[in-house]
Design a protein around this motif. Structure first.
Motif, short mmCIF file in Angstrom:
data_model
loop_
_atom_site.label_atom_id
_atom_site.label_comp_id
_atom_site.label_asym_id
_atom_site.label_seq_id
_atom_site.Cartn_x
_atom_site.Cartn_y
_atom_site.Cartn_z
N GLY A 189 -5.84 8.98 -17.73
CA GLY A 189 -5.63 7.29 -17.19
C GLY A 189 -6.79 6.56 -17.13
N GLU A 190 -6.90 5.75 -16.32
CA GLU A 190 -7.90 4.58 -16.38
C GLU A 190 -9.42 5.22 -16.07
N CYS A 191 -9.41 6.59 -15.33
CA CYS A 191 -10.89 7.05 -15.26
C CYS A 191 -11.35 7.61 -16.71
N ALA A 206 -1.35 8.54 -13.56
CA ALA A 206 -1.73 9.47 -14.39
C ALA A 206 -1.72 10.94 -13.29
N GLY A 207 -2.15 10.82 -12.05
CA GLY A 207 -2.35 11.97 -11.44
C GLY A 207 -0.83 12.89 -11.20
N PHE A 208 0.01 11.84 -10.65
CA PHE A 208 1.40 12.29 -10.55
C PHE A 208 1.71 13.07 -11.83
N ASP A 218 -9.06 1.81 -2.22
CA ASP A 218 -9.56 3.22 -2.34
C ASP A 218 -10.24 3.48 -3.54
N LEU A 219 -10.41 2.44 -4.54
CA LEU A 219 -10.78 2.54 -5.87
C LEU A 219 -12.26 2.28 -6.21
N SER A 220 -13.09 3.27 -5.60
CA SER A 220 -14.55 3.24 -5.50
C SER A 220 -15.32 4.13 -6.64
N GLY A 221 -14.47 4.62 -7.50
CA GLY A 221 -15.26 5.34 -8.66
C GLY A 221 -15.89 6.68 -8.24
N GLU A 222 -15.29 7.11 -7.19
CA GLU A 222 -15.99 8.79 -6.83
C GLU A 222 -15.67 9.70 -8.14
N GLY A 223 -14.32 9.38 -8.63
CA GLY A 223 -13.92 10.64 -9.52
C GLY A 223 -14.64 10.31 -10.91
N ALA A 253 -17.64 9.30 -11.13
CA ALA A 253 -19.12 9.39 -10.71
C ALA A 253 -19.19 10.98 -10.42
N MET A 254 -18.41 11.74 -9.98
CA MET A 254 -18.59 13.12 -9.48
C MET A 254 -18.24 14.19 -11.03
N ALA A 255 -17.68 13.49 -11.72
CA ALA A 255 -17.47 14.33 -13.10
C ALA A 255 -18.71 14.06 -13.93
N CYS A 268 -0.74 4.12 -3.45
CA CYS A 268 -2.39 3.80 -3.23
C CYS A 268 -2.80 3.85 -4.93
N GLY A 269 -3.96 3.29 -5.11
CA GLY A 269 -4.40 3.42 -6.53
C GLY A 269 -3.87 2.04 -7.20
N ALA A 270 -4.25 1.57 -8.70
CA ALA A 270 -3.73 0.42 -9.12
C ALA A 270 -2.41 0.70 -9.54
N THR A 271 -1.75 1.83 -9.66
CA THR A 271 -0.29 1.81 -10.21
C THR A 271 0.66 1.04 -9.32
N PRO A 272 0.78 1.22 -7.95
CA PRO A 272 1.77 0.51 -7.49
C PRO A 272 1.41 -0.89 -7.45
N MET A 273 0.29 -1.47 -7.83
CA MET A 273 -0.01 -2.75 -7.67
C MET A 273 0.29 -3.49 -8.92
N ALA A 274 0.71 -2.72 -9.98
CA ALA A 274 1.09 -3.15 -11.10
C ALA A 274 2.16 -3.92 -11.36
N GLY A 275 2.47 -4.90 -12.37
CA GLY A 275 3.50 -5.76 -12.46
C GLY A 275 4.93 -5.24 -12.43
N ALA A 276 5.13 -4.26 -13.30
CA ALA A 276 4.43 -3.44 -14.33
C ALA A 276 4.98 -3.59 -15.56
N ASP A 277 4.22 -3.58 -16.61
CA ASP A 277 4.79 -3.43 -17.98
C ASP A 277 4.48 -2.34 -18.62
N TYR A 278 5.37 -1.64 -19.45
CA TYR A 278 5.12 -0.34 -20.18
C TYR A 278 5.46 -0.80 -21.70
N MET A 329 -1.82 18.08 -5.79
CA MET A 329 -2.50 16.64 -6.03
C MET A 329 -3.02 16.05 -4.89
N ILE A 330 -4.26 15.58 -4.92
CA ILE A 330 -4.75 15.08 -3.82
C ILE A 330 -5.00 13.52 -4.00
N SER A 331 -4.46 12.91 -2.88
CA SER A 331 -4.62 11.21 -2.93
C SER A 331 -5.46 10.88 -2.01
C1 LIG Z 1 -3.31 -5.73 -9.58
C2 LIG Z 1 -2.98 -4.93 -10.94
C3 LIG Z 1 -2.19 -5.00 -11.86
C4 LIG Z 1 -1.89 -4.55 -12.85
N1 LIG Z 1 -0.91 -4.72 -13.72
C5 LIG Z 1 -0.79 -3.98 -14.74
C6 LIG Z 1 0.36 -4.20 -15.60
O1 LIG Z 1 1.43 -4.84 -15.40
N2 LIG Z 1 0.65 -3.42 -16.80
C7 LIG Z 1 -0.25 -2.46 -17.28
O2 LIG Z 1 -0.14 -1.95 -18.14
N3 LIG Z 1 -1.45 -2.34 -16.55
C8 LIG Z 1 -1.51 -2.97 -15.25
N4 LIG Z 1 -2.70 -2.80 -14.52
C9 LIG Z 1 -3.52 -1.31 -14.71
C10 LIG Z 1 -2.90 -0.20 -14.38
O3 LIG Z 1 -2.04 -0.64 -13.25
C11 LIG Z 1 -4.00 0.90 -14.11
O4 LIG Z 1 -4.79 1.04 -15.29
C12 LIG Z 1 -3.24 2.24 -13.96
O5 LIG Z 1 -2.28 2.09 -12.91
C13 LIG Z 1 -4.32 3.22 -13.57
O6 LIG Z 1 -3.47 4.46 -13.01
P1 LIG Z 1 -4.16 5.65 -12.68
O7 LIG Z 1 -3.32 6.88 -12.43
O8 LIG Z 1 -5.10 6.04 -14.01
O9 LIG Z 1 -5.06 5.20 -11.51
P2 LIG Z 1 -4.78 4.63 -9.87
O10 LIG Z 1 -3.40 4.20 -10.09
O11 LIG Z 1 -5.61 3.44 -9.77
O12 LIG Z 1 -4.55 5.81 -9.09
C14 LIG Z 1 -6.20 6.35 -8.72
C15 LIG Z 1 -6.01 7.53 -7.59
O13 LIG Z 1 -7.04 8.21 -7.25
C16 LIG Z 1 -7.13 8.23 -5.83
N5 LIG Z 1 -8.62 8.58 -5.90
C17 LIG Z 1 -9.59 7.76 -6.04
N6 LIG Z 1 -10.74 8.32 -5.68
C18 LIG Z 1 -10.29 9.51 -5.09
C19 LIG Z 1 -11.12 10.48 -4.53
N7 LIG Z 1 -12.60 10.65 -4.30
N8 LIG Z 1 -10.48 11.67 -3.81
C20 LIG Z 1 -9.04 11.63 -4.22
N9 LIG Z 1 -8.23 10.81 -4.79
C21 LIG Z 1 -8.96 9.66 -5.22
C22 LIG Z 1 -6.58 6.88 -5.34
O14 LIG Z 1 -6.34 7.07 -4.19
C23 LIG Z 1 -5.28 6.87 -6.24
O15 LIG Z 1 -4.40 7.53 -5.85
C24 LIG Z 1 -2.96 -3.46 -13.32
C25 LIG Z 1 -4.15 -3.07 -12.40
C26 LIG Z 1 -4.18 -4.06 -11.35
C27 LIG Z 1 -5.28 -3.67 -10.29
#
Ligand SMILES: Cc1cc2nc3c(=O)[nH]c(=O)nc-3n(C[C@H](O)[C@H](O)[C@H](O)COP(=O)(O)OP(=O)(O)OC[C@H]3O[C@@H](n4cnc5c(N)ncnc54)[C@H](O)[C@@H]3O)c2cc1C
Lengths: 593, 110
Positions: free
Chosen positions: A377-379, A19-21, A203-208, A210-212, A45-55, A36-38
């Motif tokens: 995004g997820e937040c 979402a940030g990118f 890194d996902l501890s919810g500061e975003g 919470a601070m909003a 980092c974040g959940a995105t690289p961890m995803a399977g991922a399906d779109y 953009m700050i990460s």
């Molecule tokens: C293991 C796993 C697998 C998943 N697989 C799928 C899938 O296959 N399909 C699907 O649709 N969804 C999947 N999901 C859910 C999906 O991946 C996430 O909902 C989505 O990637 C969230 O993207 P985002 O950009 O909102 O946040 P994220 O990708 O989580 O990025 C958050 C960013 O915020 C940064 N950040 C956090 N706090 C701060 C701060 N205080 N200051 C600066 N930066 C900060 C982090 O470092 C990170 O860069 C999966 C989730 C997980 C955990």
């Protein structure tokens, strides 16, 4: 205090997941300077690289994209019906419409930028999270987005209810950074770290969120938390990996408890079929697993045994060869698990926190209650209501793009305001406090304790007594432990204890919001099940719960749903019966969603 | 967890206070299927909060590769290297140590 660097930009994007990118790339189109700050390493980092991922997107639009499958008989209306029924009607229908409308275009862009599609079905393409991040990083660099990694934003700065900047911390060096900007896009994802085990990055501890919240934005639906089912509980090296979830979703398999019982026996067969072989599995199976745990029917690590069961080995091997070629899932070596599956030996699996349906309240322009503050995004709260089945991955692109566009437009002709240096000084002093308190509480210990309690009391199954116990605990922590958190030494260079101490108050704030909301919601719906209120109550609870932040406490209010075209049902229905009705309401399009 | 413990020798160096690097040995409970990261987490959580290793954004599942270091002299990921007996953990490049197992990034990230 040391000299602090100030960085100026037009649009500050906080969070470097998908979402940030995507927001940063779009804001750049508005001829703005974008930073953009990460918090973690760029694109890793974040959940995105961890995803399977399906779109996911509607199959009709998909079928028109070269090289993709897609069901031509699918439609936007069918997808809308499916997302809203999966969300048990709590979805913000305007945001669902935005998701469906923007999804095809956002996918095409990604493919134009170089995204490789591994496979596709009726309304989903499958790719990799790391592959998406690589594409986004390249694109962001090519359009001139400024990027900063290993920097955690600690607090937002506002003036007369408008954002003017933020305070950040370089995690590696321990230096503060002042940010001055005109608009902010919050894209910090979920708060997985408040639970253990979890499936998210550290890194996902919810500061975003919470601070909003502290800055004046509302947050909502915080009680809805999705637990991924069938994640590894053991061995430690695999713990939290979703590999068994992926295999079981496609191939099935068997789940047994510590008495050797098939845990799905006794449940309605339709519910079991849809609740294991479609992405409803997260809600249904996590509920089942949590129930087994509460009945004391689990193994040493709190999980169940997963085996191949009646599923064919040939099929599993074939699927594994596509999703984990050579039984490698990135650097995770699952060869031994392959052998175990073939020989029907069990691994211990269970539910682990994966996705947060709730978050920062936004309107359909992705604006929050604070001027110039956007969220994506997820937040952010909205698209998925009480339960997510469709891809969260799609949402980070559709929302990221529009939030970035709107933030860019907002910032375009605006002057930036001066930073209030005395407010900043106060914030820095507060942040430094754990380094100066002596003989206080160890942050790591507190985090561990909180994580275990969250898993126990705020899992898929809740009740009043437990929620109240947890709330008392959190309130006590807030007063008696948080102010006393202290680090072993006062080094500012990569001090893990300091990071823990800075993250913890944010997690406690979100946990408290979530527990209070779960207490208030005296019904069961989606991923929120109350043992003491086991029915889905469509007469009283077709409402969102919005949490307002007051300096002293939280104010919870109900908010009417945002409905465009699909009216919710009435009546009171037992939880699993309603879940079954929602599954039955699915359109005739096939696939996992 | 078993009652068995293993020795984990960790490279320690905080350029701000240490004249030179040294190795610190911790006794860590062993469990089947644990990784070097499991050991580091145990040390941080229970024995020594001052130990620095890349964790504020690690994935622990072999995806982000931020925990690259040397395990008994061999390069690898701490999170995906199994630990069965006494082990020595070092940063990926000793010349570029910021603190303990954390090294400075190659270039500024802009
Ligand atoms: C293991 C796993 C697998 C998943 N697989 C799928 C899938 O296959 N399909 C699907 O649709 N969804 C999947 N999901 C859910 C999906 O991946 C996430 O909902 C989505 O990637 C969230 O993207 P985002 O950009 O909102 O946040 P994220 O990708 O989580 O990025 C958050 C960013 O915020 C940064 N950040 C956090 N706090 C701060 C701060 N205080 N200051 C600066 N930066 C900060 C982090 O470092 C990170 O860069 C999966 C989730 C997980 C955990």
């Amino acid at each position: 205090m040391r000299n602090v660097k100030t960085i100026e930009t037009d649009v500050l994007v906080i969070g470097g997941g998908g979402a940030g990118f995507r927001a940063a790339i779009e804001a750049r189109e508005k001829e703005c300077n974008v930073l953009m700050i990460s918090k973690g390493p760029l694109a890793r980092c974040g959940a995105t690289p961890m995803a399977g991922a399906d779109y996911t997107l509607d199959g009709k639009s998909m079928s028109k994209i070269e090289g993709l499958t897609g069901d031509p008989n699918d439609s936007a209306e069918k997808v809308f019906n499916d997302i809203v029924t999966q969300g048990c009607y709590l979805n913000n229908q305007k945001l669902v419409e935005q998701y469906i409308k923007r999804a095809p275009q956002c996918l095409k862009e990604l493919m134009d930028w170089g995204l490789k599609v591994k496979l596709s079905d009726e309304r989903m393409i499958f790719t990799t999270g790391t592959g998406m991040m690589n594409v986004l990083l390249r694109k962001a660099k090519s359009v001139g987005v400024d990027l900063l990694e290993d920097v955690a934003v600690l607090e937002l700065l506002t003036h007369e209810n408008s954002v003017v900047g933020a305070l950040g911390l370089n995690v590696l060096t321990g230096e503060f950074i002042h940010f001055r900007c005109k608009a902010i896009v919050m894209a910090t994802g979920g708060w997985h770290k408040a639970f253990w085990p979890n499936t998210g990055m550290r890194d996902l501890s919810g500061e975003g969120i919470a601070m909003a919240h502290r800055a004046g934005a509302d947050i909502g639906n915080m009680e809805f938390i999705t637990f991924c089912c069938n994640t590894f509980y053991a061995p430690p090296m695999w713990r939290g990996s979703i590999a068994p979830y992926i295999i079981s979703l496609i191939c099935g398999g068997r789940l047994t408890n510590n008495r050797g019982e098939d845990v799905l026996k006794g449940y309605d067969s339709f519910l079991v079929e849809k609740g294991t072989l479609t992405e409803w599995n997260k809600s249904f199976l996590s509920f089942v697993t949590a129930k087994q745990a509460r009945d004391g029917k689990v193994f040493a690590n709190g999980g169940l045994h997963y085996t191949r069961g009646d599923a064919s080995w040939e099929m599993m091997e074939l699927v594994a060869s596509m999703v984990f070629p050579n039984w490698k899932y990135k650097a995770l070596d699952l060869t031994e698990w392959g052998r175990m599956l073939q020989e029907n030996e069990p691994v211990e699996v269970g539910h682990a926190v994966e996705f947060f349906e709730g978050g920062i309240v936004i309107n359909d322009q992705f604006e929050t209650a604070v001027a110039g503050l956007y969220a994506a995004g997820e937040c952010a709260l909205g698209t998925f209501g009480a339960n997510r089945v469709f891809a969260a991955i799609t949402e980070i692109f559709t929302q990221g793009a529009d939030a970035g566009n709107n933030a860019g437009e907002y910032a375009h002709n605006r002057q930036s305001a001066d930073l209030d240096l005395s407010a900043l000084k106060e914030l820095k002093e507060k942040a430094l406090q754990p380094l100066t308190v002596s003989k206080g509480e160890r942050p790591a210990e507190l985090r561990k304790r909180v994580q275990r309690k969250s898993q126990r009391y705020l899992g898929p199954i809740r009740n009043r007594d437990e929620l109240e116990t947890f709330l008392d605990y959190l309130e006590d922590i807030k007063v008696s432990v948080l102010p006393k958190l202290s680090t072993t030494n006062d080094s500012r260079t990569y001090n893990k204890e300091w990071m823990d101490a800075l993250e913890l108050p944010n997690m406690i704030q979100l946990l408290e919001s979530s527990v209070r909301s779960a207490l208030m919601r005296t019904e069961s719906r989606g991923v929120h099940y109350r043992e003491d209120f086991p029915d889905t109550d469509n007469d009283n609870w077709l409402q969102e719960i919005i949490v307002k932040h007051d300096t002293a406490t939280f104010q919870l209010n109900q908010r009417p749903l945002t409905i465009t075209s699909m009216s919710p049902p009435t009546g009171v229905t037992p939880y699993l019966d309603f879940m079954k009705q929602m599954m039955e309401a699915h359109s005739d399009t096939g696939g996992k969603h | 967890m078993t009652d068995e413990k293993i020795k984990v020798n960790v490279f320690r160096y905080d350029p701000a206070v240490d004249q030179e690097p040294y190795y610190q040995t911790y006794n860590v409970p062993w469990e089947p299927g644990m990784s070097a990261m499991t050991a580091l987490d145990y040390i941080y959580n229970h024995l020594d909060g001052t130990l620095a290793y890349y964790d504020h954004a690690g994935c622990d599942l072999g995806i982000c590769s931020q925990c690259t270091g040397k395990i008994n002299g061999k390069s690898g990921l701490f999170c995906q290297t199994a630990v069965k007996e006494e082990i020595t953990l070092e940063p990926r490049k000793k010349e570029r140590v910021l603190k303990d197992l954390i090294t400075q990034r190659a270039e500024s990230s802009k």
